[in-house]
Design a protein around this motif. Structure first.
Motif, PDB file in Angstrom:
ATOM      1  N   VAL A  85       0.672  -1.129  -0.045  1.00 58.85           N
ATOM      2  CA  VAL A  85      -0.035  -0.058  -0.122  1.00 58.85           C
ATOM      3  C   VAL A  85       0.941   1.292   0.185  1.00 58.85           C
ATOM      4  N   PRO A  86       0.346   2.333  -0.433  1.00 58.37           N
ATOM      5  CA  PRO A  86       1.384   3.419  -0.775  1.00 58.37           C
ATOM      6  C   PRO A  86       1.464   4.170   0.668  1.00 58.37           C
ATOM      7  N   ASP A  87       0.422   4.126   1.516  1.00 53.97           N
ATOM      8  CA  ASP A  87       0.445   4.761   2.742  1.00 53.97           C
ATOM      9  C   ASP A  87      -0.153   4.093   3.839  1.00 53.97           C
ATOM     10  N   LEU A  88       0.849   3.412   4.350  1.00 49.02           N
ATOM     11  CA  LEU A  88       0.110   2.396   5.721  1.00 49.02           C
ATOM     12  C   LEU A  88      -0.575   2.917   6.680  1.00 49.02           C
ATOM     13  N   ASP A  89      -0.012   4.083   7.126  1.00 49.88           N
ATOM     14  CA  ASP A  89      -0.864   4.653   8.324  1.00 49.88           C
ATOM     15  C   ASP A  89      -2.219   5.375   7.826  1.00 49.88           C
ATOM     16  N   ALA A  90      -2.357   5.878   6.609  1.00 48.14           N
ATOM     17  CA  ALA A  90      -3.752   6.097   6.128  1.00 48.14           C
ATOM     18  C   ALA A  90      -4.703   5.071   6.074  1.00 48.14           C
ATOM     19  N   LYS A  91      -3.962   3.997   5.427  1.00 50.98           N
ATOM     20  CA  LYS A  91      -4.895   2.778   5.330  1.00 50.98           C
ATOM     21  C   LYS A  91      -5.414   2.270   6.681  1.00 50.98           C
ATOM     22  N   LEU A  92      -4.448   2.000   7.485  1.00 52.00           N
ATOM     23  CA  LEU A  92      -4.948   1.619   8.873  1.00 52.00           C
ATOM     24  C   LEU A  92      -5.912   2.368   9.406  1.00 52.00           C
ATOM     25  N   ASN A  93      -5.672   3.799   9.448  1.00 49.64           N
ATOM     26  CA  ASN A  93      -6.712   4.607   9.803  1.00 49.64           C
ATOM     27  C   ASN A  93      -8.245   4.585   9.231  1.00 49.64           C
ATOM     28  N   GLU A  94      -8.032   4.380   7.966  1.00 47.97           N
ATOM     29  CA  GLU A  94      -9.291   3.906   7.244  1.00 47.97           C
ATOM     30  C   GLU A  94      -9.693   2.886   7.783  1.00 47.97           C
ATOM     31  N   LEU A  95      -9.172   1.773   7.871  1.00 44.31           N
ATOM     32  CA  LEU A  95      -9.681   0.408   8.212  1.00 44.31           C
ATOM     33  C   LEU A  95     -10.191   0.419   9.552  1.00 44.31           C
ATOM     34  N   ARG A  96      -9.386   0.933  10.253  1.00 44.31           N
ATOM     35  CA  ARG A  96     -10.023   1.235  12.132  1.00 44.31           C
ATOM     36  C   ARG A  96     -11.238   2.033  12.115  1.00 44.31           C
ATOM     37  N   ALA A  97     -11.388   3.099  11.180  1.00 44.93           N
ATOM     38  CA  ALA A  97     -12.486   3.934  11.242  1.00 44.93           C
ATOM     39  C   ALA A  97     -13.756   3.121  10.873  1.00 44.93           C
ATOM     40  N   ALA A  98     -13.607   2.324  10.074  1.00 41.30           N
ATOM     41  CA  ALA A  98     -14.578   1.637   9.279  1.00 41.30           C
ATOM     42  C   ALA A  98     -14.951   0.301  10.282  1.00 41.30           C
ATOM     43  N   GLY A  99     -14.291   0.053  11.287  1.00 46.42           N
ATOM     44  CA  GLY A  99     -14.424  -0.991  12.413  1.00 46.42           C
ATOM     45  C   GLY A  99     -13.780  -2.233  12.151  1.00 46.42           C
ATOM     46  N   TYR A 100     -13.017  -2.379  11.457  1.00 45.24           N
ATOM     47  CA  TYR A 100     -12.149  -3.584  10.997  1.00 45.24           C
ATOM     48  C   TYR A 100     -11.026  -3.748  12.150  1.00 45.24           C
ATOM     49  N   VAL A 101     -10.898  -5.119  12.520  1.00 45.67           N
ATOM     50  CA  VAL A 101      -9.957  -5.419  13.565  1.00 45.67           C
ATOM     51  C   VAL A 101      -8.478  -5.688  13.182  1.00 45.67           C
ATOM     52  N   LEU A 102      -7.776  -4.586  13.591  1.00 41.37           N
ATOM     53  CA  LEU A 102      -6.286  -4.603  13.317  1.00 41.37           C
ATOM     54  C   LEU A 102      -5.677  -5.458  14.488  1.00 41.37           C
ATOM     55  N   ILE A 103      -4.652  -6.283  13.982  1.00 40.81           N
ATOM     56  CA  ILE A 103      -4.065  -7.119  14.868  1.00 40.81           C
ATOM     57  C   ILE A 103      -2.515  -6.201  15.494  1.00 40.81           C
ATOM     58  N   ASN A 104      -2.064  -5.205  14.661  1.00 36.55           N
ATOM     59  CA  ASN A 104      -1.007  -4.478  14.769  1.00 36.55           C
ATOM     60  C   ASN A 104      -1.860  -2.974  14.888  1.00 36.55           C
ATOM     61  N   GLU A 105      -1.970  -2.329  16.067  1.00 40.93           N
ATOM     62  CA  GLU A 105      -2.417  -1.052  16.019  1.00 40.93           C
ATOM     63  C   GLU A 105      -1.246  -0.071  15.450  1.00 40.93           C
ATOM     64  N   GLU A 121     -10.888 -12.128  10.998  1.00 41.57           N
ATOM     65  CA  GLU A 121     -12.193 -11.805  11.229  1.00 41.57           C
ATOM     66  C   GLU A 121     -12.881 -10.429  10.440  1.00 41.57           C
ATOM     67  N   SER A 122     -12.013  -9.815   9.960  1.00 41.27           N
ATOM     68  CA  SER A 122     -12.507  -8.455   9.163  1.00 41.27           C
ATOM     69  C   SER A 122     -12.135  -8.670   7.637  1.00 41.27           C
ATOM     70  N   THR A 123     -11.627  -9.873   7.285  1.00 43.88           N
ATOM     71  CA  THR A 123     -11.337 -10.012   5.953  1.00 43.88           C
ATOM     72  C   THR A 123     -11.957 -11.177   5.081  1.00 43.88           C
ATOM     73  N   GLY A 124     -13.060 -11.665   5.788  1.00 49.21           N
ATOM     74  CA  GLY A 124     -13.344 -13.148   5.282  1.00 49.21           C
ATOM     75  C   GLY A 124     -12.701 -14.107   5.439  1.00 49.21           C
ATOM     76  N   GLY A 125     -11.916 -14.339   6.472  1.00 47.76           N
ATOM     77  CA  GLY A 125     -10.972 -15.616   6.931  1.00 47.76           C
ATOM     78  C   GLY A 125      -9.884 -15.339   6.385  1.00 47.76           C
ATOM     79  N   VAL A 126      -9.130 -14.256   5.896  1.00 46.57           N
ATOM     80  CA  VAL A 126      -7.862 -14.299   5.507  1.00 46.57           C
ATOM     81  C   VAL A 126      -7.094 -13.593   6.309  1.00 46.57           C
ATOM     82  N   LEU A 127      -5.724 -13.765   6.888  1.00 42.19           N
ATOM     83  CA  LEU A 127      -5.019 -12.876   7.598  1.00 42.19           C
ATOM     84  C   LEU A 127      -4.305 -12.098   6.514  1.00 42.19           C
TER      85      LEU A 127
END
Length: 134
Positions: A85-105, A121-127
């Motif tokens: 991904v081009p911007d990891l922080d932005a993508k993690l913030n986007e996923l967190r805001a959408a309610g997805y479960v992050l293993i690494n905050e 559990e947030s990706t349909g069973g794929v780590l």
């Protein structure tokens, strides 16, 4: 069009040399570098080139590591999918805001890249692992 690209598919193995023999000799994939020990994650890893992406072989080096527990519970096989991904922080913030479960905050950093995992559990069973090159 997205800037997200496949980086690698990771396979957990219980015998690195046997796995390398299969992928190199039987399929003809070229190994990208040496087997690398990653003490912080208690694994040895090897990458094999597959077009613009890689296959990553992961072997646990400690019985109490997360990968060893995964291997004991599920056996050898597919472990995770990794995307650049081009911007990891932005993508993690986007996923967190959408309610997805992050293993690494907070992203981890190793070998010129930052990375974080998204819970299956947030990706349909794929780590899912996300990479950003630094």
């Amino acid at each position: 069009m997205t800037d997200i690209k496949l980086n690698h598919l990771a396979i957990v193995v219980d015998d690195m040399e046997a796995a390398l023999r299969f992928w190199r000799e039987s399929l003809g994939l070229a190994q990208a570098g040496k087997i690398e020990s990653v003490p912080a994650e208690a694994v040895d890893i090897a990458f094999l080139r597959l077009g613009d992406a890689h296959i990553e072989l992961i072997q646990p080096t400690a019985d109490d590591s997360g990968v060893a527990k995964y291997l004991a519970k599920r056996g050898a096989g597919m472990h995770h999918l990794c995307l650049d991904v081009p911007d990891l922080d932005a993508k993690l913030n986007e996923l967190r805001a959408a309610g997805y479960v992050l293993i690494n905050e907070q992203p981890r950093e190793r070998d010129g890249r930052r990375y974080a995992f998204i819970h299956p559990e947030s990706t349909g069973g794929v780590l899912l692992e996300l990479y950003e090159r630094v």
